[in-house]
Design a protein around this motif. Structure first.
Motif, PDB file in Angstrom:
ATOM      1  N   ASP A  95       0.675  -1.188  -0.001  1.00 19.28           N
ATOM      2  CA  ASP A  95      -0.050  -0.117  -0.089  1.00 19.28           C
ATOM      3  C   ASP A  95       0.755   1.218   0.298  1.00 19.28           C
ATOM      4  OD1 ASP A  95      -2.413  -1.510  -0.132  1.00 19.28           O
ATOM      5  OD2 ASP A  95      -2.611  -1.425   2.189  1.00 19.28           O
ATOM      6  N   PHE A  96       2.068   1.361   0.714  1.00 18.39           N
ATOM      7  CA  PHE A  96       2.998   2.377   0.825  1.00 18.39           C
ATOM      8  C   PHE A  96       3.277   2.334  -0.701  1.00 18.39           C
ATOM      9  CE2 PHE A  96       3.145   2.026   5.402  1.00 18.39           C
ATOM     10  CZ  PHE A  96       3.556   3.292   5.729  1.00 18.39           C
ATOM     11  N   ASN A  97       3.909   1.616  -1.376  1.00 20.82           N
ATOM     12  CA  ASN A  97       4.286   1.539  -2.783  1.00 20.82           C
ATOM     13  C   ASN A  97       3.120   2.230  -3.671  1.00 20.82           C
ATOM     14  OD1 ASN A  97       6.116   0.908  -4.958  1.00 20.82           O
ATOM     15  ND2 ASN A  97       4.654  -0.450  -5.447  1.00 20.82           N
ATOM     16  N   ASP A  98       1.979   1.599  -3.535  1.00 21.24           N
ATOM     17  CA  ASP A  98       0.817   2.019  -4.531  1.00 21.24           C
ATOM     18  C   ASP A  98       0.642   3.472  -4.025  1.00 21.24           C
ATOM     19  OD1 ASP A  98       1.003  -0.469  -5.349  1.00 21.24           O
ATOM     20  OD2 ASP A  98      -0.981  -0.969  -4.334  1.00 21.24           O
ATOM     21  N   TYR A  99       0.752   3.956  -2.984  1.00 23.33           N
ATOM     22  CA  TYR A  99       0.207   5.298  -2.622  1.00 23.33           C
ATOM     23  C   TYR A  99       1.381   6.513  -3.381  1.00 23.33           C
ATOM     24  CZ  TYR A  99      -0.612   9.621   0.355  1.00 23.33           C
ATOM     25  OH  TYR A  99      -0.965  10.751   0.776  1.00 23.33           O
ATOM     26  N   GLN A 100       2.348   6.101  -3.830  1.00 24.01           N
ATOM     27  CA  GLN A 100       3.146   6.992  -4.284  1.00 24.01           C
ATOM     28  C   GLN A 100       3.649   6.605  -5.937  1.00 24.01           C
ATOM     29  OE1 GLN A 100       6.648   7.445  -1.292  1.00 24.01           O
ATOM     30  NE2 GLN A 100       5.879   5.572  -0.746  1.00 24.01           N
ATOM     31  N   THR A 101       2.732   6.149  -6.445  1.00 24.50           N
ATOM     32  CA  THR A 101       3.221   5.808  -8.101  1.00 24.50           C
ATOM     33  C   THR A 101       3.029   6.948  -8.925  1.00 24.50           C
ATOM     34  OG1 THR A 101       0.890   4.957  -7.717  1.00 24.50           O
ATOM     35  CG2 THR A 101       2.783   3.380  -7.664  1.00 24.50           C
ATOM     36  N   ALA A 102       2.583   8.027  -8.371  1.00 19.83           N
ATOM     37  CA  ALA A 102       2.263   9.187  -9.432  1.00 19.83           C
ATOM     38  C   ALA A 102       3.685  10.219  -9.471  1.00 19.83           C
ATOM     39  CB  ALA A 102       1.319  10.119  -8.960  1.00 19.83           C
ATOM     40  N   GLY A 103       4.904   9.366  -9.684  1.00 22.46           N
ATOM     41  CA  GLY A 103       6.046  10.148  -9.777  1.00 22.46           C
ATOM     42  C   GLY A 103       6.687  10.727  -8.677  1.00 22.46           C
ATOM     43  N   ILE A 104       7.875  11.285  -9.051  1.00 26.81           N
ATOM     44  CA  ILE A 104       8.721  12.036  -7.915  1.00 26.81           C
ATOM     45  C   ILE A 104       7.771  12.750  -6.858  1.00 26.81           C
ATOM     46  CG2 ILE A 104      10.608  13.307  -7.260  1.00 26.81           C
ATOM     47  CD1 ILE A 104      12.128  12.161  -9.597  1.00 26.81           C
ATOM     48  N   GLY A 105       6.761  13.679  -7.398  1.00 25.44           N
ATOM     49  CA  GLY A 105       6.141  14.767  -6.591  1.00 25.44           C
ATOM     50  C   GLY A 105       5.349  13.956  -5.535  1.00 25.44           C
ATOM     51  N   SER A 106       4.933  12.674  -5.602  1.00 21.88           N
ATOM     52  CA  SER A 106       3.986  11.988  -4.719  1.00 21.88           C
ATOM     53  C   SER A 106       4.810  11.335  -3.704  1.00 21.88           C
ATOM     54  CB  SER A 106       3.110  10.983  -5.542  1.00 21.88           C
ATOM     55  OG  SER A 106       3.958  10.033  -5.948  1.00 21.88           O
ATOM     56  N   TRP A 107       6.134  11.357  -3.651  1.00 25.21           N
ATOM     57  CA  TRP A 107       6.929  10.490  -2.863  1.00 25.21           C
ATOM     58  C   TRP A 107       6.786  11.320  -1.428  1.00 25.21           C
ATOM     59  CZ3 TRP A 107      12.504  10.143  -4.743  1.00 25.21           C
ATOM     60  CH2 TRP A 107      12.500   9.152  -6.107  1.00 25.21           C
ATOM     61  N   MET A 108       6.767  10.268  -0.629  1.00 24.38           N
ATOM     62  CA  MET A 108       6.253  10.632   1.059  1.00 24.38           C
ATOM     63  C   MET A 108       7.163  11.452   1.672  1.00 24.38           C
ATOM     64  SD  MET A 108       4.103   9.646   3.294  1.00 24.38           S
ATOM     65  CE  MET A 108       3.127   8.568   2.967  1.00 24.38           C
ATOM     66  N   ILE A 109       8.600  11.758   0.896  1.00 29.13           N
ATOM     67  CA  ILE A 109       9.652  12.537   1.795  1.00 29.13           C
ATOM     68  C   ILE A 109       9.233  13.950   1.697  1.00 29.13           C
ATOM     69  CG2 ILE A 109      10.903  12.520  -0.303  1.00 29.13           C
ATOM     70  CD1 ILE A 109      13.326  12.838   1.110  1.00 29.13           C
ATOM     71  N   TRP A 110       8.410  14.563   0.574  1.00 27.79           N
ATOM     72  CA  TRP A 110       8.178  15.686   0.480  1.00 27.79           C
ATOM     73  C   TRP A 110       6.933  16.232   1.434  1.00 27.79           C
ATOM     74  CZ3 TRP A 110      12.032  16.804  -1.620  1.00 27.79           C
ATOM     75  CH2 TRP A 110      12.607  16.204  -2.648  1.00 27.79           C
ATOM     76  N   GLN A 111       6.030  15.168   1.682  1.00 28.30           N
ATOM     77  CA  GLN A 111       4.969  15.336   2.973  1.00 28.30           C
ATOM     78  C   GLN A 111       5.500  15.271   4.198  1.00 28.30           C
ATOM     79  OE1 GLN A 111       1.097  13.499   2.315  1.00 28.30           O
ATOM     80  NE2 GLN A 111       1.623  12.798   0.224  1.00 28.30           N
ATOM     81  N   GLN A 112       6.453  14.341   4.629  1.00 25.41           N
ATOM     82  CA  GLN A 112       7.076  13.838   5.787  1.00 25.41           C
ATOM     83  C   GLN A 112       8.605  14.011   5.825  1.00 25.41           C
ATOM     84  OE1 GLN A 112       5.409  13.174   8.621  1.00 25.41           O
ATOM     85  NE2 GLN A 112       3.568  13.186   7.828  1.00 25.41           N
ATOM     86  N   PRO A 113       9.127  15.301   5.731  1.00 28.62           N
ATOM     87  CA  PRO A 113      10.593  15.416   5.632  1.00 28.62           C
ATOM     88  C   PRO A 113      11.146  15.245   7.078  1.00 28.62           C
ATOM     89  CG  PRO A 113       9.348  17.581   5.365  1.00 28.62           C
ATOM     90  CD  PRO A 113       8.241  16.582   5.088  1.00 28.62           C
ATOM     91  N   VAL A 114      10.352  15.711   8.240  1.00 28.83           N
ATOM     92  CA  VAL A 114      10.817  15.547   9.439  1.00 28.83           C
ATOM     93  C   VAL A 114      10.933  14.043   9.581  1.00 28.83           C
ATOM     94  CG1 VAL A 114      10.416  15.980  11.807  1.00 28.83           C
ATOM     95  CG2 VAL A 114       9.868  17.709  10.157  1.00 28.83           C
ATOM     96  N   ALA A 115       9.709  13.166   9.545  1.00 31.54           N
ATOM     97  CA  ALA A 115       9.581  11.709   9.839  1.00 31.54           C
ATOM     98  C   ALA A 115      10.971  11.203   9.166  1.00 31.54           C
ATOM     99  CB  ALA A 115       8.539  11.245   9.262  1.00 31.54           C
TER     100      ALA A 115
END
Lengths: 197, 344
Positions: free
Chosen positions: B197-217
């Motif tokens: 599910d984590f992988n499927d959440y971020q399939t829309a290219g680099i912009g959808s990577w979790m790192i942009w939403q959660q840099p602190v984490a």
């Protein structure tokens, strides 16, 4: 009755259940019987890991992993940490006054507990008060019950843990703002001892 | 939670899982050996040295030499040690590290070609055991890995060993808290504990990577991951600057080697988790996707070596201060803000 037992061993779940039960009981008896701290500790930790196996057999993956994280990863680790203050390689001398009485009382209370839990299962009167929802994950189901039916016990437990944490910090933290390694007076003491020699 | 991705794939058979398990064991153990070579070479080039050069071309056969040394060394069990626990301890470290790897996707899935006898046509999945709660399982298994060093220290009847084990227990227990809390915020966003599910959440290219939403984490997870895998600047478990080597003081030969393999397997596990949870994971549809996740994992591995070359290690009290007074409050704050944003 006996055919049922054979048939239950033949399934994967049945076989796994018996393997896990025998190992768990064996390991816990080592914990109780052994006079060596290390053996007792290792077998207790291993049995805790195996208990999570029962949750996995029942399809409660989430609780199984919680068992792993909480009991094996945290609680047992703290026990072990406390055990480091003892010499773990030597056997301890136990003070037992009346072995047979302890054995009798322990055995009886174990028997009563087993009967208490086995009776409703044997008469098949046991029913889930809050059954699993179809198509909902394990973690979500636990969350639903925890935040509806058991909200108050859950919150009370949280407050109790907070109280225990604050008490622990106050007990341990009398000189917390002073660093032991940066304390210059300790160096002075060492120098004085050297001078005296 | 069923995912559509899994349903489209062929049936996973017991044979496939066994092949996968053997593959993981073989490749990761070999990588641990190769990893030491890479580590020495990278460190050497960063410090303007050559590193191992004498055995084979560019010192490549150094791995074989080290392996022969490890396997043929005399197996010593100290006289007053508890021999049984002493022997079990390194196995616990290696076993928990590999069990953790069972629940993360490593290498792409493939079908064994038909021309191979017996196993032809067997489908080998990318995750050996695709649990719904993969993230928690991996973290829990790595937490159980604490018993390796702990029992090793207590069984060896050596003062330095037990001091090293105590330090290990404190470090692991403390930083486990940060790992768990930091990864909780992404879990809240995705709403699932499954790596798929984590992988499927971020399939829309680099912009959808979790790192942009959660840099602190991401930063917190990386720091805690370094601490949990005994990497500089938090390598206080073995502490190479001391002549004794922490919990592994009395260990030699292959028993020490098992601690070492476990540590390298954990490094790979942390890299895989970081790559899937924060850096977009793999793209199962194309073969190219698997190449990208390999590159991401390799990057994290390289980062660990890079940091080792660049930074000195911290003192034990600084380590604890960092964990409880900086990282944990930050992680809690991050969770609070994430929860407020999700609710609002």
């Amino acid at each position: 009755m006996f055919e049922n037992f054979i048939a239950s061993i033949m399934t994967i779940e049945g076989a796994a259940f018996y393997v896990f039960s025998i190992l768990t009981i064996g390991l816990f008896s080592i914990t109780v019987m052994s006079k060596n701290v290390l053996y007792a500790m290792t077998s207790l930790a291993a049995a805790m890991v195996l208990i999570s196996g029962f949750f996995f057999i029942l399809g409660a993956d989430f609780l199984g992993v919680v068992q792993l994280v909480v009991y094996v990863g945290a609680i047992m680790a703290l026990y072990s940490f406390a055990m480091m203050f003892f010499d773990a390689t030597k056997d301890i001398k136990e003070k037992t006054t009346n072995n047979s009485l302890v054995f009798l009382l322990g055995g009886l209370s174990a028997l009563v507990l087993v009967l208490m839990f086995a009776a409703p299962i044997y008469s098949e009167n046991i029913q889930a008060l809050y059954p699993m929802h179809e198509g909902v994950g394990n973690a979500q189901d636990v969350g639903m019950v925890l935040f509806t039916k058991y909200l108050i016990p859950f919150e009370v437990a949280a407050v109790m843990l907070l109280v225990a944490m604050i008490a622990g910090i106050i007990l341990a933290g009398k000189k917390m703002d002073e660093s032991l390694t940066e304390d210059m007076s300790a160096d002075d003491e060492i120098l004085i001892i050297k001078d005296e020699k | 939670m069923e995912t559509t991705l899994v349903e489209n794939l062929p049936q996973v058979t017991a044979a496939g899982v066994i092949i996968k398990a053997v593959l993981i064991l073989a490749i990761i153990s070999a990588l641990a050996g190769f990893g030491t070579f890479i580590e020495r070479k990278v460190l050497a080039f960063m410090q303007r040295r050559l590193g191992p050069m004498h055995v084979g071309p560019y010192g490549l056969l150094q791995i074989a030499a080290d392996g022969i040394k490890l396997f043929t060394k005399e197996d010593i069990v100290p006289q007053h040690a508890n021999a049984l626990i002493f022997k079990i301890a390194p196995i616990i470290t290696a076993a928990t590290a590999f069990i953790a790897l069972a629940a993360v996707p490593v290498f792409p899935d493939f079908t064994v070609p038909e021309f191979i006898p017996l196993l032809g046509g067997t489908f080998v999945p990318s995750i050996a055991s695709d649990l719904n709660i993969g993230v928690l399982f991996v973290l829990g298994m790595m937490a159980a890995g604490l018993y390796g060093p702990l029992l090793a220290g207590m069984a060896q009847a050596n003062k330095w060993g037990i001091l090293g084990a105590a330090r290990t227990a404190v470090q692991f227990l403390s930083y486990e808290v940060v790992t768990g809390l930091s990864i909780l915020a992404p879990i809240m966003i995705v709403g699932s504990l499954s790596f798929v599910d984590f992988n499927d959440y971020q399939t829309a290219g680099i912009g959808s990577w979790m790192i942009w939403q959660q840099p602190v984490a991401f930063v917190l997870f990386l720091i805690a991951g370094f601490a949990e895998t005994n990497r500089t600047p938090f390598d206080l478990l073995e502490h190479e600057a001391e002549v004794v080597s922490g919990y592994a003081t009395e260990y030699s030969g292959m028993r020490w080697g098992m601690f070492f393999i476990g540590e390298y397997a954990n490094m790979i596990t942390i890299s895989v988790i970081a790559a899937i949870v924060f850096l977009g994971g793999y793209d199962a549809a194309s073969t190219f996707g698997w190449l990208t996740i390999m590159l991401k994992i390799a990057f994290f591995f390289f980062l660990m070596l890079w940091v080792r070359a660049a930074w000195p290690h911290v003192r034990p009290d600084q380590l604890m201060w960092l964990c409880w007074k900086v990282l944990m409050p930050l992680a809690l704050l991050n969770i609070l803000i994430t929860a407020l944003v999700l609710l609002g």
